[in-house]
Structure formats: structure tokens, C-alpha cells
Design a protein around this motif. Structure first.
Motif, mmCIF file in Angstrom:
data_model
loop_
_atom_site.group_PDB
_atom_site.id
_atom_site.type_symbol
_atom_site.label_atom_id
_atom_site.label_comp_id
_atom_site.label_asym_id
_atom_site.label_seq_id
_atom_site.Cartn_x
_atom_site.Cartn_y
_atom_site.Cartn_z
ATOM 1 N N UNK A 31 4.800 -1.216 6.670
ATOM 2 C CA UNK A 31 5.190 -1.860 5.424
ATOM 3 C C UNK A 31 5.255 -0.814 4.322
ATOM 4 N N UNK A 33 6.101 -0.618 -0.020
ATOM 5 C CA UNK A 33 6.256 -1.382 -1.247
ATOM 6 C C UNK A 33 6.608 -0.449 -2.400
ATOM 7 N N UNK A 35 6.434 -0.577 -6.607
ATOM 8 C CA UNK A 35 5.916 -1.276 -7.779
ATOM 9 C C UNK A 35 6.328 -0.521 -9.040
ATOM 10 N N UNK A 45 5.650 -6.009 -8.497
ATOM 11 C CA UNK A 45 6.248 -5.683 -7.213
ATOM 12 C C UNK A 45 7.771 -5.764 -7.341
ATOM 13 N N UNK A 48 9.838 -4.850 -1.092
ATOM 14 C CA UNK A 48 9.072 -4.306 0.012
ATOM 15 C C UNK A 48 9.862 -4.366 1.314
ATOM 16 N N UNK A 56 11.942 -8.550 0.773
ATOM 17 C CA UNK A 56 11.986 -9.304 -0.475
ATOM 18 C C UNK A 56 12.300 -8.351 -1.612
ATOM 19 N N UNK A 97 0.255 -3.313 9.869
ATOM 20 C CA UNK A 97 -0.108 -4.594 10.467
ATOM 21 C C UNK A 97 -0.750 -4.406 11.840
ATOM 22 N N UNK A 102 -7.246 -2.656 8.146
ATOM 23 C CA UNK A 102 -7.653 -3.775 7.302
ATOM 24 C C UNK A 102 -6.415 -4.510 6.816
ATOM 25 N N UNK A 103 -6.300 -5.762 7.189
ATOM 26 C CA UNK A 103 -5.107 -6.515 6.799
ATOM 27 C C UNK A 103 -5.053 -6.715 5.306
ATOM 28 N N UNK A 104 -3.886 -6.485 4.770
ATOM 29 C CA UNK A 104 -3.692 -6.655 3.336
ATOM 30 C C UNK A 104 -4.021 -5.430 2.526
ATOM 31 N N UNK A 105 -4.599 -4.411 3.159
ATOM 32 C CA UNK A 105 -4.939 -3.219 2.397
ATOM 33 C C UNK A 105 -3.700 -2.354 2.236
ATOM 34 N N UNK A 106 -3.346 -2.106 1.006
ATOM 35 C CA UNK A 106 -2.232 -1.237 0.706
ATOM 36 C C UNK A 106 -2.763 0.095 0.196
ATOM 37 N N UNK A 108 -1.815 3.262 -1.986
ATOM 38 C CA UNK A 108 -0.885 3.615 -3.045
ATOM 39 C C UNK A 108 -0.736 5.127 -3.190
ATOM 40 N N UNK A 109 0.466 5.531 -3.560
ATOM 41 C CA UNK A 109 0.706 6.918 -3.920
ATOM 42 C C UNK A 109 0.268 7.187 -5.345
#
Lengths: 117, 111
Positions: A31, A33, A35, A45, A48, A56, A97, A102-106, A108-109
């Protein structure tokens, strides 16, 4: 791992010019994204991708903005033509995924600070 | 995704526990509570997440009420480096993806 890499870190351009922001996600993440963060609107957002496919893009402000992910190792965000109101910090993030993450953990740069004069 | 409400700012004395509240009264059964923080000029950083049970990791503890309508992030011994904006986010487990950031709580740790 070097983490999410973004370039350039700072960009100053004049109104009307094309701007290209670049992102290299963490290897193996599926994934990605984009922002945008401003004082007025906070962290928004924009778009992604999952497995290089845009999922989306409802957050993309208008047709002047476009994003692509030609392969799993690279994405770019283009603004053409740029306007002063596009001035913001643009963050790229990636996540996985796969099992073991950890699910949902993004992740970031460091962001690209864009100033449009 | 459910919306969240957080106080805009909080202060905490260095060395004391920082308790950051979050309301998410419209949370759905399949939605998790995530916490991120953003230190000035850096990208947001994941802290912790949970569904029903309380969770603890090396950074913080997450306490979720039994009705899941609110939660509290606890930094047990706040340091000056914990000064940041803390975001509480609710997101469905099945959508690994969309994490919508609200305005968050600006935590100032005071010497």
C-alpha cells in the motif's frame, strides 16, 4: 531498511510551473499513500494505491493533481500547473497487508515541503 | 469510518504520566482504534492500536472503555521528546488502508 524515501525534501517553484514529487516505499509494502498537510486543513489523504493500482483518489483536489505508481518501488505526485494554494508539506506513506505486520500501521516519509510563489 | 473527538491541547509535567483522551461514540464493531503522533516537522509515527482489550507496547498503553465509545492513550513517563501532536483514528481492520487524521491533541511536556 531506509524507510520511506521522498524527494526532494524542499521545493520552491513559481506559479504555473509543473511540480513532481517522488516517493520510494518500503520494500515489500503493498500500500502507498499520498497526504498533504497545511495549517488550515491539517493532514489530508489525497490518494492511495494497492499493488500499484489507484484505489481511491477522492482526496485529490482537482485535475491539476495526478499520481502514478508505475512499479512497486516508485510513485510520483504531479501538480500541473502549480498554484500558491498548493503550498504544503506532502507526505508519502506505505504499509503492508502481509502476515507479521501490524495491520493499519503506516510508515511515513519525511515529507516534501512545497512552496509555490 | 467513525469520527473521533480529542481535546485540542494538553500539558504534562516531565516524568509524569500523560493521559490523552479520545471519544469515538459512533465506532462500529469491526473498527479499531489507532494512535499516531507527529513530532514537529516529521511525518506521523504509529504508536499503538486496539479493538476491545487494553494494549501495551514499549511506547504506550491504550485503554478502551467496555462500550468502546472512548479510549485513553497513556504515556507512562512523559519526556520532552514526547511533545507532539497525537492523533486518535478509527478504522476498519479489513481496510488496512484508509486512516483519516483529525486535528489531534497537541501535547506539551513541560520541564
Amino acid at each position: 531498511d531506509a524507510g520511506v524515501i521522498q524527494s526532494p525534501r524542499h521545493e520552491v517553484t513559481e506559479m504555473g510551473q509543473e511540480v513532481t514529487l517522488r516517493c520510494k516505499p518500503i520494500s515489500g509494502h503493498d500500500y502507498l499513500f499520498w497526504y498533504r498537510q497545511t495549517m488550515m486543513r491539517g493532514l489530508e489523504l489525497l490518494i492511495y494505491f494497492n499493488n500499484n493500482v489507484p484505489i481511491d483518489d477522492s482526496g485529490m483536489p482537482e485535475d491539476r493533481f495526478s499520481a502514478k505508481m508505475p512499479n512497486a518501488s516508485f510513485s510520483n505526485l504531479k501538480i500541473q500547473p502549480s498554484e500558491p494554494r498548493d503550498s504544503a508539506v506532502y507526505f508519502c506513506a506505505s504499509s503492508s497487508s502481509s502476515e507479521g505486520y501490524t495491520r493499519g500501521e503506516q510508515f511515513f516519509g519525511p515529507g516534501t515541503r512545497l512552496t509555490v510563489l | 469510518d467513525a469520527k473521533t473527538t480529542q481535546p485540542p491541547s494538553m500539558d504534562c509535567a516531565e516524568g509524569r504520566a500523560a493521559n490523552l483522551p479520545c471519544n469515538h461514540s459512533t465506532i462500529s464493531g469491526n473498527e479499531y482504534v489507532y494512535w499516531y503522533r507527529q513530532i514537529h516537522s516529521q511525518g506521523p509515527q504509529y504508536i499503538i492500536h486496539g479493538l476491545k482489550n487494553n494494549e501495551t507496547n514499549e511506547m504506550a498503553s491504550l485503554i478502551i472503555t467496555e462500550d468502546r465509545k472512548s479510549s485513553t492513550l497513556i504515556l507512562p513517563h512523559a519526556t520532552l521528546r514526547d511533545t507532539a501532536v497525537y492523533y486518535c483514528i478509527v478504522s476498519a481492520k479489513t481496510s488496512y488502508d484508509k486512516v483519516i487524521f483529525g486535528p489531534g491533541t497537541s501535547l506539551s511536556v513541560i520541564p
